[in-house]
Scaffold this motif. Structure first.
Motif, mmCIF file in Angstrom:
data_model
loop_
_atom_site.group_PDB
_atom_site.id
_atom_site.type_symbol
_atom_site.label_atom_id
_atom_site.label_comp_id
_atom_site.label_asym_id
_atom_site.label_seq_id
_atom_site.Cartn_x
_atom_site.Cartn_y
_atom_site.Cartn_z
ATOM 1 N N LEU A 107 0.834 -1.427 0.059
ATOM 2 C CA LEU A 107 -0.009 0.163 0.117
ATOM 3 C C LEU A 107 0.836 1.279 0.142
ATOM 4 O O LEU A 107 0.550 2.294 -0.358
ATOM 5 N N SER A 108 2.062 1.034 0.707
ATOM 6 C CA SER A 108 2.778 2.268 1.085
ATOM 7 C C SER A 108 3.892 2.548 -0.242
ATOM 8 O O SER A 108 4.458 3.643 -0.297
ATOM 9 N N ALA A 109 3.964 1.491 -1.243
ATOM 10 C CA ALA A 109 4.674 1.922 -2.274
ATOM 11 C C ALA A 109 4.440 2.832 -3.012
ATOM 12 O O ALA A 109 3.285 3.162 -3.480
ATOM 13 N N VAL A 140 -0.065 13.878 0.763
ATOM 14 C CA VAL A 140 0.298 12.747 0.543
ATOM 15 C C VAL A 140 0.408 12.424 -0.960
ATOM 16 O O VAL A 140 -0.734 12.496 -1.746
ATOM 17 N N GLU A 141 1.763 12.225 -1.558
ATOM 18 C CA GLU A 141 1.761 11.815 -2.903
ATOM 19 C C GLU A 141 1.702 10.296 -3.407
ATOM 20 O O GLU A 141 2.606 9.712 -2.720
ATOM 21 N N ASN A 142 0.813 9.927 -4.232
ATOM 22 C CA ASN A 142 0.718 8.788 -4.500
ATOM 23 C C ASN A 142 0.851 8.743 -5.864
ATOM 24 O O ASN A 142 -0.301 8.592 -6.821
ATOM 25 N N LYS A 187 -4.563 0.942 -12.420
ATOM 26 C CA LYS A 187 -4.297 0.641 -11.117
ATOM 27 C C LYS A 187 -5.493 1.075 -10.152
ATOM 28 O O LYS A 187 -5.721 0.303 -9.426
ATOM 29 N N ARG A 188 -6.181 2.005 -10.459
ATOM 30 C CA ARG A 188 -7.392 2.485 -9.877
ATOM 31 C C ARG A 188 -8.565 1.684 -9.805
ATOM 32 O O ARG A 188 -9.038 1.478 -8.825
ATOM 33 N N LYS A 335 -6.611 1.726 3.701
ATOM 34 C CA LYS A 335 -5.945 2.816 4.305
ATOM 35 C C LYS A 335 -5.721 4.025 3.196
ATOM 36 O O LYS A 335 -6.086 3.797 2.029
ATOM 37 N N ILE A 336 -4.957 4.946 3.584
ATOM 38 C CA ILE A 336 -4.745 6.025 2.588
ATOM 39 C C ILE A 336 -4.200 5.764 1.319
ATOM 40 O O ILE A 336 -4.348 6.138 0.322
ATOM 41 N N GLY A 337 -3.224 4.774 1.373
ATOM 42 C CA GLY A 337 -2.487 4.235 0.202
ATOM 43 C C GLY A 337 -3.398 3.708 -0.991
ATOM 44 O O GLY A 337 -3.225 3.730 -1.988
ATOM 45 N N TYR A 338 -4.443 3.244 -0.491
ATOM 46 C CA TYR A 338 -5.421 2.632 -1.383
ATOM 47 C C TYR A 338 -6.742 3.542 -1.475
ATOM 48 O O TYR A 338 -7.819 3.142 -2.201
#
Length: 350
Positions: A107-109, A140-142, A187-188, A335-338
């Protein structure tokens, strides 16, 4: 406007929470925001030097005009917080915060907090609870999902004894330059399939089975002094207690746990727990290894903390979000990563 002086405030960030739909106020404090979605929303007002304000808005009860008064605040942290927050807190607790807020790998990648210096920590030793707070919007940059997430954190708590994480805030999604690339859009869609948002939208349309969801009612118990005790999301216990469960139903249909509250709202209500299985996916290897799952589908559990119906809207939003406790796969993945905005539109890619 300023609550004390009634002067207009320009450049206020105005957005629908958990969406990519936002704007800013002009020199006269005026703004216009348009949405095609129906239901209840949290309209957020955020600017440095003022306390964040949230205004509940229901599209069926719009007046067309809002007067919003913002309270000024000191740019510094409150004195009581200054006395108790941990110095060098990011160095001590940053990794733990990232794991619980952004999510553990993967998730954090490709996910990075651009301003970690605005996040501060307190640790309550007696209760073994970590608290985090921020005096500015967290950025947060994703790159993998093509967003910069502007997150106004209102509360974060991690209970080490019970293994419970709770955080709440107001996210706003800003597209990165790569947001329209096929790789990002694919990916989304991958993240969306089997998510809580996907589940709630399927529940609203009464198409759980068509969208590859299976639900079963279950009861969880722990053994105390030889006596089985039925637990729910409010039960306090630690890892020394073995949790057992049994199913009290076979496969259920959406209309057995949800009903129409009104023309724009469904209500989800059930007792104990619901096990939710998304059959189209296999649990990722990194998740299966960490949590000793069999890799057959992705399996989650949900329970209603306040034992009241959860209101669900067509775009997958639900109210009150803090009353829904997630465990299993969703407890790990949501979580925020997803995180995706609730104005996300699914697009199939080959």
């Amino acid at each position: 406007m300023d609550k004390e002086t009634n002067a207009p405030i320009d450049n206020v960030s105005v957005y629908i929470s958990n969406s990519s739909n936002g704007t800013r106020s002009d020199a006269e404090g005026n703004f216009t925001l348009t949405t095609r979605s129906q239901g209840q929303f949290e309209l957020v007002f955020s600017i440095m030097g003022y306390t964040i304000k949230m205004v509940p808005v229901n599209t069926s009860q719009l007046t067309g005009f809002l007067n919003v008064a913002l309270s000024s605040k000191s740019n510094d942290l409150p004195e009581v917080v200054l006395r108790t927050y941990i110095k060098n807190g990011w160095k001590v607790w940053g990794k733990q915060f990232l794991n619980q807020f952004i999510g553990s790998y993967p998730l954090s990648a490709d996910c990075k907090i651009l301003n970690p210096e605005v996040i501060h920590f307190q640790f309550k030793k007696l209760d073994s609870v970590l608290i985090a707070f921020a005096n500015e919007t967290i950025l947060v940059e994703n790159k993998k999902l093509g967003y910069v997430l502007h997150y106004d954190l209102s509360e974060f708590r991690y209970d080490f004894i019970n293994g419970l994480i709770f955080f709440q805030g107001y996210p706003f999604f800003e597209d990165l330059k790569n947001s329209t690339s096929k790789k990002v859009l694919k990916k989304r869609m991958e993240i969306y399939e089997g998510s809580v948002m996907h589940f709630m939208r399927s529940l609203y349309t009464n198409k759980l089975r068509e969208n590859n969801f299976e639900i079963r009612q279950m009861v969880k118990t722990i053994n105390i002094s030889g006596k089985p005790i039925i637990i729910d999301g409010n039960t306090k216990y630690d890892n020394s207690h073995k949790v057992s469960f049994e199913f009290t139903s076979g496969l259920l249909s959406a209309d057995s746990v949800a009903y129409g509250e009104n023309e724009n709202t469904a209500a989800l209500f059930f007792k104990n727990f619901l096990q939710v299985t998304y059959t189209k996916k296999v649990a990722p290897v990194y998740y299966s290894r960490s949590y000793n799952t069999n890799g057959q589908g992705i399996v989650s559990e949900i329970t209603l903390m306040n034992k009241q119906p959860l209101l669900v809207y067509s775009n997958g939003t639900y109210y009150e979000p803090t009353s829904l406790l997630l465990s299993g796969y969703w407890g790990w993945s949501e979580k925020i990563g997803y995180l995706l905005p609730f104005d996300f539109t699914p697009i199939k890619y080959r």
